[in-house]
Design a protein around this motif. Structure first.
Motif, PDB file in Angstrom:
ATOM      1  N   ALA A  54      78.257  80.729  -2.958  1.00  0.00           N
ATOM      2  CA  ALA A  54      77.130  80.161  -2.562  1.00  0.00           C
ATOM      3  C   ALA A  54      77.370  79.125  -1.821  1.00  0.00           C
ATOM      4  O   ALA A  54      78.147  77.977  -2.166  1.00  0.00           O
ATOM      5  CB  ALA A  54      76.147  79.647  -3.801  1.00  0.00           C
TER       6      ALA A  54
ATOM      7  N   ILE B 185      79.911  85.582  -6.761  1.00  0.00           N
ATOM      8  CA  ILE B 185      78.973  85.463  -5.736  1.00  0.00           C
ATOM      9  C   ILE B 185      79.398  83.847  -5.263  1.00  0.00           C
ATOM     10  O   ILE B 185      79.332  82.962  -5.792  1.00  0.00           O
ATOM     11  CB  ILE B 185      77.628  85.372  -6.202  1.00  0.00           C
TER      12      ILE B 185
ATOM     13  N   ILE C 174      78.922  82.342  -9.998  1.00  0.00           N
ATOM     14  CA  ILE C 174      78.519  81.864  -8.640  1.00  0.00           C
ATOM     15  C   ILE C 174      79.602  80.796  -8.569  1.00  0.00           C
ATOM     16  O   ILE C 174      79.586  79.669  -9.303  1.00  0.00           O
ATOM     17  CB  ILE C 174      76.970  81.398  -8.623  1.00  0.00           C
TER      18      ILE C 174
ATOM     19  N   GLN D 136      69.872  80.416  -7.691  1.00  0.00           N
ATOM     20  CA  GLN D 136      70.695  81.611  -7.537  1.00  0.00           C
ATOM     21  C   GLN D 136      71.008  81.988  -8.974  1.00  0.00           C
ATOM     22  O   GLN D 136      71.274  83.074  -9.133  1.00  0.00           O
ATOM     23  CB  GLN D 136      71.878  81.165  -6.499  1.00  0.00           C
TER      24      GLN D 136
END
Length: 466
Positions: free
Chosen positions: A52, A50, A22, A114
């Motif tokens: 964020a 990912i 992330i 997350q």
């Protein structure tokens, strides 16, 4: 810069192949460059990325547009994207913290969530060498211990994985150049140019002056932080050995007891680190009020010739020397101590505040008296029920072999009971106020008459954390 950061990642094992990462992305130069660089390395490391992004709702439409910008970049680069909004202003008010701290705590809370949702291995953040330099200079200015000079860690445990900072080895200028060379057009937060925030003040006014004196300041401070990190790791491992030899931690309450005999044999460098390890154990979160002053006070009391010295530390923690021991404990509210008053039926039992238990039985065949088991011949002079309480000013007890009464305070002194324990030491009294037993220390005389009794009151104390 790609090669420099790649070498840094390899050297310090910041990533492993096929990991889920992330990336915290605000849209600024640092985080956008980080996302781009990791995207460039994606195939080499077989990464799942990912992005964020967090809208702190502090700049209205501008902060919304920052998130939309990151979202569009991720769509263009085919990177997974998640976002949220947080109410910094409300959280700041409820938590009584500054704006930047409130924003940081909410942001990291979202990142933690997350990490768990995606079962991610890493959270990658864009802190760079200039951030590290600012942190070290700020801490030096405010005053810090060597541990604080480790600065921002390149890797640390977080949620179910680790936070990594691949850019700590590069400068802000290098990142800006990277953005330019790769046609990246990051968003610029206008608040970064304001010097009202402490970090901004150092970045705008202090660091440029230091860089004029030494253009290699950033790399030098980075090397210093790494050297101190390695030294502190070793010394803290040695300090852990000191704790095992000299410190006893309570298993049920946040208390510690330091034995000065073995402790005094160790070098001051390890004593200092042991002191800070004790505080790390006791405090849930390190209070802002801790400073060099408290460290100096610690060394003063362990070398003080007085047998009893007490120092107040932040957040209700006390550091109390009692003869050859230093006790660390959180003070109980005075009202709670004064109000402690438990009836003890005979027969019966009751539980004390610290989890200890006192049982009263009547028997014709009492066990032999011990430190925590005491028997009394019963006659009409006993006024039941008994009461368990803490000491009161002027308390006196009648003990065998003494004419008159002795102050409870003097008994505590004779028995070398630490100051930290005296106000919460359990005492058994009868309904007439006679002290029957200072538990574990002295048995009281309730009557002057010789009693020939077939019944005995037997009190059994099962120790908790006293």
């Amino acid at each position: 810069m790609i090669q420099e950061v790649s070498d840094f990642i390899y050297k310090h094992q910041l990533l492993h192949k096929k990991s889920t990462v992330i990336v915290g992305v605000s849209g600024g130069p640092d985080s956008l460059a980080l996302l781009h660089l990791l995207h460039t390395l994606k195939e080499t490391w077989e990464l799942r990325l990912i992005a964020a992004s967090v809208d702190h709702q502090l700049r209205g439409k501008e902060s919304e547009q920052d998130v939309e910008f990151v979202k569009s970049i991720c769509k263009q680069w085919e990177i997974e994207f998640v976002e949220t909004k947080v109410d910094v202003k409300t959280y700041k008010k409820e938590s009584s913290v500054g704006t930047q701290q409130a924003a940081r705590e909410l942001r990291y809370q979202y990142f933690r969530e997350q990490m768990e949702v995606f079962q991610a291995d890493y959270l990658a953040l864009g802190h760079h060498g200039d951030d590290q330099a600012e942190t070290l200079v700020m801490r030096l200015t405010r005053g810090t211990n060597p541990d604080g000079l480790k600065g921002i860690p390149m890797k640390r445990e977080f949620a179910n994985g680790h936070i990594i900072r691949p850019f700590l080895s590069v400068t802000r200028v290098a990142i800006e150049e990277y953005c330019k060379n790769n046609d990246l057009t990051p968003r610029i937060d206008p608040s970064n140019s304001e010097d009202s925030y402490t970090r901004n003040f150092y970045r705008i006014h202090v660091l440029p002056l230091l860089k004029q004196q030494n253009p290699n300041l950033i790399s030098n401070l980075f090397r210093l932080s790494q050297t101190i990190t390695h030294d502190e790791l070793y010394l803290n491992l040695e300090a852990e050995k000191v704790l095992k030899q000299a410190v006893t931690f309570s298993s049920d309450t946040k208390e510690a007891s330091l034995d000065l005999h073995p402790f005094s044999k160790y070098p001051i460098a390890l004593q200092r680190r042991a002191f800070h390890l004790i505080l790390n154990y006791l405090y849930h979160t390190m209070p802002d009020g801790l400073s060099y002053v408290h460290e100096d006070q610690f060394f003063e009391i362990i070398h003080n010739s007085k047998p009893n010295v007490t120092i107040d530390l932040p957040s209700q923690l006390k550091m109390s020397k009692a003869y050859d021991f230093v006790h660390f404990y959180f003070v109980k509210f005075e009202s709670e101590v004064k109000a402690f008053h438990l009836p003890l039926q005979v027969p019966g039992s009751c539980q004390l505040l610290d989890g200890s238990k006192l049982t009263a039985t009547v028997t014709s065949n009492p066990d032999k008296n011990t430190k925590y088991l005491m028997s009394f011949a019963i006659d009409e002079t006993f006024a039941f029920p008994l009461i368990i309480r803490y000491r009161k000013p002027g308390d006196k007890i009648r003990v065998k072999g003494l004419n008159g009464r002795k102050k409870v305070k003097d008994i505590f002194i004779d028995e070398k009971i630490p100051l930290s324990q005296r106000d919460t030491w359990p005492i058994v009294v009868d309904q007439k106020g006679n002290i029957v037993w200072i538990i574990g220390l002295k048995k009281g005389i309730v009557t002057d008459r010789d009693i020939a009794s077939s019944n005995f009151l037997q009190l059994h104390y099962i120790k908790g954390n006293m």
